[in-house]
Scaffold this motif. Structure first.
Motif, PDB file in Angstrom:
ATOM      1  N   ALA A  35       0.827  -1.211   0.000  1.00  0.00           N
ATOM      2  CA  ALA A  35       0.000   0.000   0.000  1.00  0.00           C
ATOM      3  C   ALA A  35       0.860   1.259   0.000  1.00  0.00           C
ATOM      4  O   ALA A  35       0.514   2.268  -0.646  1.00  0.00           O
ATOM      5  CB  ALA A  35      -0.935  -0.013   1.208  1.00  0.00           C
TER       6      ALA A  35
ATOM      7  N   ARG B 131      -4.854   6.844  -1.233  1.00  0.00           N
ATOM      8  CA  ARG B 131      -3.682   6.079  -0.806  1.00  0.00           C
ATOM      9  C   ARG B 131      -3.543   6.055   0.717  1.00  0.00           C
ATOM     10  O   ARG B 131      -3.190   5.030   1.301  1.00  0.00           O
ATOM     11  CB  ARG B 131      -2.426   6.669  -1.454  1.00  0.00           C
ATOM     12  CG  ARG B 131      -2.327   6.406  -2.951  1.00  0.00           C
ATOM     13  CD  ARG B 131      -1.218   7.193  -3.599  1.00  0.00           C
ATOM     14  NE  ARG B 131      -1.519   8.636  -3.585  1.00  0.00           N
ATOM     15  CZ  ARG B 131      -0.745   9.557  -4.136  1.00  0.00           C
ATOM     16  NH1 ARG B 131       0.387   9.202  -4.723  1.00  0.00           N
ATOM     17  NH2 ARG B 131      -1.086  10.836  -4.114  1.00  0.00           N
TER      18      ARG B 131
ATOM     19  N   GLN C 126      -5.920   3.542   2.000  1.00  0.00           N
ATOM     20  CA  GLN C 126      -5.502   2.165   1.723  1.00  0.00           C
ATOM     21  C   GLN C 126      -4.408   1.706   2.681  1.00  0.00           C
ATOM     22  O   GLN C 126      -4.406   0.554   3.133  1.00  0.00           O
ATOM     23  CB  GLN C 126      -5.024   2.067   0.273  1.00  0.00           C
ATOM     24  CG  GLN C 126      -6.149   2.171  -0.749  1.00  0.00           C
ATOM     25  CD  GLN C 126      -5.634   2.222  -2.170  1.00  0.00           C
ATOM     26  OE1 GLN C 126      -4.474   2.589  -2.421  1.00  0.00           O
ATOM     27  NE2 GLN C 126      -6.485   1.870  -3.129  1.00  0.00           N
TER      28      GLN C 126
ATOM     29  N   GLN D  52      -6.075   1.018   5.967  1.00  0.00           N
ATOM     30  CA  GLN D  52      -6.787  -0.260   5.910  1.00  0.00           C
ATOM     31  C   GLN D  52      -5.821  -1.428   6.079  1.00  0.00           C
ATOM     32  O   GLN D  52      -6.093  -2.387   6.808  1.00  0.00           O
ATOM     33  CB  GLN D  52      -7.526  -0.384   4.583  1.00  0.00           C
ATOM     34  CG  GLN D  52      -8.266  -1.710   4.414  1.00  0.00           C
ATOM     35  CD  GLN D  52      -8.823  -1.890   3.011  1.00  0.00           C
ATOM     36  OE1 GLN D  52      -8.539  -1.082   2.136  1.00  0.00           O
ATOM     37  NE2 GLN D  52      -9.600  -2.932   2.806  1.00  0.00           N
TER      38      GLN D  52
END
Length: 427
Positions: A262, A310, A313, A316
């Motif tokens: 990521a 981004r 992400q 996450q």
């Protein structure tokens, strides 16, 4: 880590033969093996990203402009015609350079996931093997119960003959004969009913080894007389071999690598691309310098604005990693709990088994004395019925305790990851 045939500790050749079929015939194990193969294929797919992509093409087109004129430039042009045929052939390539480690971290994540799938396969195998051993010993306990009931029925048949004889000589009432018949019929009903559970266990074993239940059978056999015990001082490091612990740890590693994947989205992507193509109106003399069009060069791409995509992400991926860390710790705690539970269960059941065996011996002696007293006419037949019922209950309870000890022994071995070797034990 290979654990070997842990069921050899029970020294049962028939059980060993059945266990050997689990790895090759159990459908759940086959499904887990297929999932492992799929995970390994994903690793190969990720590794392919290290290399450039090359492609080749060849084709032909025929077309015309709407006004009857087709304006074409280059070697494929054709004057004086409203239609045009174009043939082409060429190669092209593209190579995305792994400067920031996106492909490396993806391979790392997929490799850890494949290792987790390998652990899941080992867990499915161990679970099926443990379930098979438990069902097998439960079936042998049913065989032993059948022998107990056969013995009880035989004893009650003798009691009925004694009662009928005493009734013919006028020293017993008709009610004694009826009570003896009732007691015998109840025991015979139990004797028949015991076959149901044995059949169910037999069918369960057939499914575990991948056979049709209708075509599988196990001949009755004696139940073993001892329960293997775990040596004192088995180290907790054996828990590291548990497949579920290994699976949870590898999932945690895979999630950690996904954080790196990521993060690479913050950096630009550098790729090299090139092509070499030939175009002409016919295939003849297609490969020639005048028909050639080629290109080669790098490309640098960077996302300037994504509305926080981004950053979200990465957050996450971090949250998924934290969840896997917690799941790993919980799996370890649960493994310690399972081991401690089975150790306590075995210890308590061993003590209970001693008491139950003494109770069985006492119940058999009481039945014998009560029957002799009834023959002498000093007690009513109801006392015989009570003594016989007490003996049957004691026999069944003792058998149940012993069967539970065998099953707890299997569960403990499974909880320790599937057996151990002398080298694993402390001096």
């Amino acid at each position: 880590m290979t654990r070997g045939p842990w069921w050899d500790i029970f020294k049962d050749e028939e059980l060993a033969a059945l266990e050997a079929k689990v790895e090759v015939s159990n459908e759940n194990v086959k499904a887990a093996a297929a999932a492992f193969d799929q995970a390994r294929a994903l690793v190969a797919q990720a590794r392919a990203g290290f290399w450039p992509t090359l492609s080749a093409s060849v084709g032909a087109e025929r077309g015309a402009a709407g006004g009857g004129q087709l304006r074409i430039t280059g070697p494929a042009a054709s004057s004086g015609s409203g239609t045009q045929t174009t043939v082409s052939a060429g190669v092209s390539g593209n190579w995305t350079l792994d400067i920031w480690g996106q492909i490396r971290r993806t391979v790392e994540s997929n490799r850890a996931s494949a290792q987790a799938s390998a652990a899941a396969l080992a867990a499915a195998t161990l679970s099926a093997q443990g379930e098979l051993a438990i069902d097998y010993f439960a079936l042998r306990a049913q065989d032993q119960l059948q022998r107990i009931l056969d013995d009880i029925v035989e004893a009650e048949q003798q009691s009925l003959k004694i009662t009928e004889s005493r009734y013919r000589f006028g020293v017993a009432a008709k009610a004694d004969v009826v009570n003896a018949q009732t007691q015998l019929l109840n025991s015979q009903a139990q004797q028949i009913n015991a076959k149901i559970q044995r059949g169910i266990l037999e069918h369960a074993i057939a499914v575990l080894i991948g056979q049709q239940p209708a075509s599988f059978s196990l001949a009755p056999a004696a139940l073993r007389l001892d329960v293997p015990t775990v040596p004192a001082g088995v180290p907790s490091t054996l828990l590291e071999r548990r497949p579920d612990v290994a699976e949870a740890e590898r999932k945690m590693a895979a999630a950690n690598a996904q954080i790196g994947v990521a993060k690479t989205a913050y950096f630009p992507t550098l790729s090299l691309s090139g092509s070499d193509q030939y175009t002409n109106s016919t295939f003849s003399h297609l490969i020639s310098v005048p028909n050639r069009v080629w290109s080669l060069g790098p490309q640098l791409a960077e996302t300037l604005f994504d509305g926080g995509l981004r950053r979200a992400q990465v957050a996450q991926a971090r949250a998924a990693y934290d969840a896997n860390v917690a799941a790993y710790r919980q799996t370890v705690l649960a493994s310690f709990q399972q081991v401690e539970d089975e150790i306590v269960t075995l210890h308590v059941l061993e003590q209970q088994s001693v008491v139950e065996e003494a109770a069985v011996a006492a119940a058999r002696e009481a039945e014998k004395l009560t029957l002799n007293q009834y023959k002498a006419g000093t007690v009513p037949y109801s006392s015989v019925i009570t003594a016989q019922t007490t003996r049957l209950n004691s026999e069944e309870t003792a058998l149940s305790v012993f069967s539970n000890r065998l099953q707890a022994s299997v569960t403990l071995i499974e909880a320790l990851g599937g057996g151990w070797k002398e080298a694993d034990l402390p001096p």
